[in-house]
Design a protein around this motif. Structure first.
Motif, PDB file in Angstrom:
ATOM      1  N   GLU A   1       6.697  -2.772   7.395  1.00 29.51           N
ATOM      2  CA  GLU A   1       6.225  -2.952   6.016  1.00 29.51           C
ATOM      3  C   GLU A   1       5.176  -4.063   5.947  1.00 29.51           C
ATOM      4  O   GLU A   1       4.181  -3.944   5.234  1.00 29.51           O
ATOM      5  CB  GLU A   1       7.410  -3.265   5.093  1.00 29.51           C
ATOM      6  CG  GLU A   1       7.067  -3.269   3.636  1.00 29.51           C
ATOM      7  CD  GLU A   1       6.771  -1.905   3.024  1.00 29.51           C
ATOM      8  OE1 GLU A   1       6.371  -1.877   1.854  1.00 29.51           O
ATOM      9  OE2 GLU A   1       6.915  -0.863   3.703  1.00 29.51           O
TER      10      GLU A   1
ATOM     11  N   ARG B   1       2.002  -2.666   7.264  1.00 34.56           N
ATOM     12  CA  ARG B   1       1.413  -1.714   6.310  1.00 34.56           C
ATOM     13  C   ARG B   1       0.785  -2.426   5.119  1.00 34.56           C
ATOM     14  O   ARG B   1      -0.255  -2.009   4.621  1.00 34.56           O
ATOM     15  CB  ARG B   1       2.463  -0.733   5.803  1.00 34.56           C
ATOM     16  CG  ARG B   1       2.883   0.286   6.852  1.00 34.56           C
ATOM     17  CD  ARG B   1       3.842   1.278   6.282  1.00 34.56           C
ATOM     18  NE  ARG B   1       3.101   2.097   5.317  1.00 34.56           N
ATOM     19  CZ  ARG B   1       3.668   3.007   4.551  1.00 34.56           C
ATOM     20  NH1 ARG B   1       4.948   3.225   4.584  1.00 34.56           N
ATOM     21  NH2 ARG B   1       2.931   3.723   3.721  1.00 34.56           N
ATOM     22  N   TYR B   2       1.455  -3.476   4.621  1.00 28.40           N
ATOM     23  CA  TYR B   2       0.999  -4.174   3.421  1.00 28.40           C
ATOM     24  C   TYR B   2       0.892  -5.673   3.685  1.00 28.40           C
ATOM     25  O   TYR B   2       1.674  -6.462   3.160  1.00 28.40           O
ATOM     26  CB  TYR B   2       1.955  -3.902   2.247  1.00 28.40           C
ATOM     27  CG  TYR B   2       1.954  -2.454   1.835  1.00 28.40           C
ATOM     28  CD1 TYR B   2       0.918  -1.943   1.059  1.00 28.40           C
ATOM     29  CD2 TYR B   2       2.960  -1.589   2.251  1.00 28.40           C
ATOM     30  CE1 TYR B   2       0.888  -0.606   0.700  1.00 28.40           C
ATOM     31  CE2 TYR B   2       2.949  -0.255   1.891  1.00 28.40           C
ATOM     32  CZ  TYR B   2       1.912   0.233   1.117  1.00 28.40           C
ATOM     33  OH  TYR B   2       1.892   1.564   0.763  1.00 28.40           O
TER      34      TYR B   2
ATOM     35  N   LYS C   1       1.644  -5.106  -1.938  1.00 28.57           N
ATOM     36  CA  LYS C   1       1.148  -3.957  -2.687  1.00 28.57           C
ATOM     37  C   LYS C   1       0.378  -4.454  -3.903  1.00 28.57           C
ATOM     38  O   LYS C   1       0.600  -5.563  -4.380  1.00 28.57           O
ATOM     39  CB  LYS C   1       2.309  -3.063  -3.115  1.00 28.57           C
ATOM     40  CG  LYS C   1       3.006  -2.417  -1.929  1.00 28.57           C
ATOM     41  CD  LYS C   1       4.126  -1.509  -2.359  1.00 28.57           C
ATOM     42  CE  LYS C   1       4.782  -0.887  -1.132  1.00 28.57           C
ATOM     43  NZ  LYS C   1       5.879   0.000  -1.487  1.00 28.57           N
TER      44      LYS C   1
ATOM     45  N   SER D   1      -0.595  -5.312  -7.414  1.00 28.41           N
ATOM     46  CA  SER D   1       0.107  -5.600  -8.651  1.00 28.41           C
ATOM     47  C   SER D   1      -0.818  -6.459  -9.496  1.00 28.41           C
ATOM     48  O   SER D   1      -0.979  -7.650  -9.236  1.00 28.41           O
ATOM     49  CB  SER D   1       1.414  -6.344  -8.356  1.00 28.41           C
ATOM     50  OG  SER D   1       2.051  -6.682  -9.568  1.00 28.41           O
TER      51      SER D   1
ATOM     52  N   ARG E   1      -7.837  -3.192  -8.540  1.00 30.67           N
ATOM     53  CA  ARG E   1      -7.253  -2.299  -7.531  1.00 30.67           C
ATOM     54  C   ARG E   1      -8.179  -2.180  -6.316  1.00 30.67           C
ATOM     55  O   ARG E   1      -7.731  -2.202  -5.175  1.00 30.67           O
ATOM     56  CB  ARG E   1      -6.987  -0.924  -8.132  1.00 30.67           C
ATOM     57  CG  ARG E   1      -6.290   0.038  -7.189  1.00 30.67           C
ATOM     58  CD  ARG E   1      -5.974   1.372  -7.849  1.00 30.67           C
ATOM     59  NE  ARG E   1      -5.336   1.271  -9.137  1.00 30.67           N
ATOM     60  CZ  ARG E   1      -4.046   1.004  -9.341  1.00 30.67           C
ATOM     61  NH1 ARG E   1      -3.248   0.803  -8.311  1.00 30.67           N
ATOM     62  NH2 ARG E   1      -3.549   0.945 -10.565  1.00 30.67           N
TER      63      ARG E   1
ATOM     64  N   HIS F   1      -7.802  -3.279  -2.567  1.00 33.96           N
ATOM     65  CA  HIS F   1      -7.921  -2.259  -1.521  1.00 33.96           C
ATOM     66  C   HIS F   1      -8.800  -2.744  -0.375  1.00 33.96           C
ATOM     67  O   HIS F   1      -8.445  -2.596   0.800  1.00 33.96           O
ATOM     68  CB  HIS F   1      -8.482  -0.964  -2.118  1.00 33.96           C
ATOM     69  CG  HIS F   1      -8.561   0.157  -1.146  1.00 33.96           C
ATOM     70  ND1 HIS F   1      -9.731   0.481  -0.499  1.00 33.96           N
ATOM     71  CD2 HIS F   1      -7.620   1.022  -0.699  1.00 33.96           C
ATOM     72  CE1 HIS F   1      -9.501   1.519   0.303  1.00 33.96           C
ATOM     73  NE2 HIS F   1      -8.228   1.861   0.198  1.00 33.96           N
TER      74      HIS F   1
ATOM     75  N   HIS G   1      -6.948  -5.491   1.421  1.00 32.17           N
ATOM     76  CA  HIS G   1      -5.800  -4.878   2.106  1.00 32.17           C
ATOM     77  C   HIS G   1      -6.219  -4.353   3.481  1.00 32.17           C
ATOM     78  O   HIS G   1      -5.610  -4.689   4.498  1.00 32.17           O
ATOM     79  CB  HIS G   1      -5.275  -3.754   1.197  1.00 32.17           C
ATOM     80  CG  HIS G   1      -4.341  -2.791   1.792  1.00 32.17           C
ATOM     81  ND1 HIS G   1      -3.032  -3.107   2.118  1.00 32.17           N
ATOM     82  CD2 HIS G   1      -4.487  -1.463   2.088  1.00 32.17           C
ATOM     83  CE1 HIS G   1      -2.427  -2.026   2.585  1.00 32.17           C
ATOM     84  NE2 HIS G   1      -3.295  -1.029   2.584  1.00 32.17           N
TER      85      HIS G   1
END
Length: 181
Positions: free
Chosen positions: A7, A10-11, A15, A17, A159, A163, A166
Motif C-alpha cells: 500500500e 502504491r500510494y 490517496k 483527499s 486532483r 496525481h 503521486h
C-alpha cells in the motif's frame, strides 16, 4: 505487513483527499505544482538507462517508461475535461482505460522524451487556462461516468496536482530504493 508495504508503494503520498473548503491559496499552490511538474519530472528521469526505464516502481506495477507516458496521457485527458466543463453544461466526460493505454506498444517502447515534451506543452496550456479562470468558472463541474460523481474544476486542479506528485513519488522512491540517485 506485506499489505502495508505494498500500500505504501502504491500510494507513497497517500490517496487524494482535497480539503472540504478549497481556498484560493490551495488553487495557487496546486497550479504552481502543475506548472513545475514537467521540469521536475524531466530532471528526475533524464539520464536513466534503458534497463532503469524498464524497471517497475513496485511489484506488478508500471515501469518508469509507462509511468512517464501515463502522466502525459492522463494530464492530456484532464486538460480536455477542463475545456468540456468550461464550454458545456455539466458534461459527462469520456473515461478511458488507463491500464489498456499503458499496455499499448507506445507506452512500452516509445522514447520518454516524446511524453516529456507533450507534458510541457499540455501543462503550459493548462496552467495558462487555470490562471485565467474566474471564481465562478472554478465552480463549474463535470460528471465522471464510472461513478456519476460531480467534480468541480477547482477540485480537479487539486486532483491532478496530487496525481502528478503521486507518480513522481513512485519514480523518485524507486530511484532511491535502487540507489540510482
Amino acid at each position: 505487513m506485506e499489505d502495508k508495504i505494498l500500500e505504501q508503494l502504491r500510494y507513497p503520498i497517500g490517496k487524494f483527499s482535497g480539503p472540504s473548503v478549497i481556498s484560493e491559496d490551495d488553487i495557487v499552490k496546486w497550479t504552481d505544482a502543475l506548472e513545475a511538474l514537467p521540469a521536475r519530472l524531466e530532471k528526475l528521469v533524464t539520464g536513466l538507462s534503458p534497463a532503469q526505464l524498464e524497471t517497475p516502481f513496485r511489484p506488478g506495477g508500471w515501469t518508469v517508461r509507462q509511468l512517464v507516458h501515463h502522466i502525459s496521457d492522463s494530464h492530456h485527458n484532464s486538460y480536455i475535461r477542463f475545456k468540456w466543463a468550461l464550454t458545456e453544461d455539466t458534461p459527462v466526460i469520456k473515461a478511458y482505460d488507463e491500464k489498456a493505454w499503458s499496455s499499448l506498444f507506445d507506452a512500452n517502447i516509445a522514447p520518454i522524451g516524446m511524453s516529456l515534451d507533450h507534458l510541457k506543452a499540455v501543462h503550459a496550456k493548462l496552467v495558462y487556462l487555470l490562471r485565467g479562470l474566474s471564481p465562478e468558472q472554478m465552480e463549474r463541474e463535470f460528471i465522471h461516468p464510472e461513478n456519476n460523481e460531480r467534480t468541480s474544476l477547482k477540485e480537479n486542479i487539486g486532483r491532478y496536482a496530487w496525481h502528478g506528485n503521486h507518480h513522481f513519488a513512485h519514480i523518485e522512491n524507486l530511484l532511491k530504493r535502487e540507489g540510482w540517485v
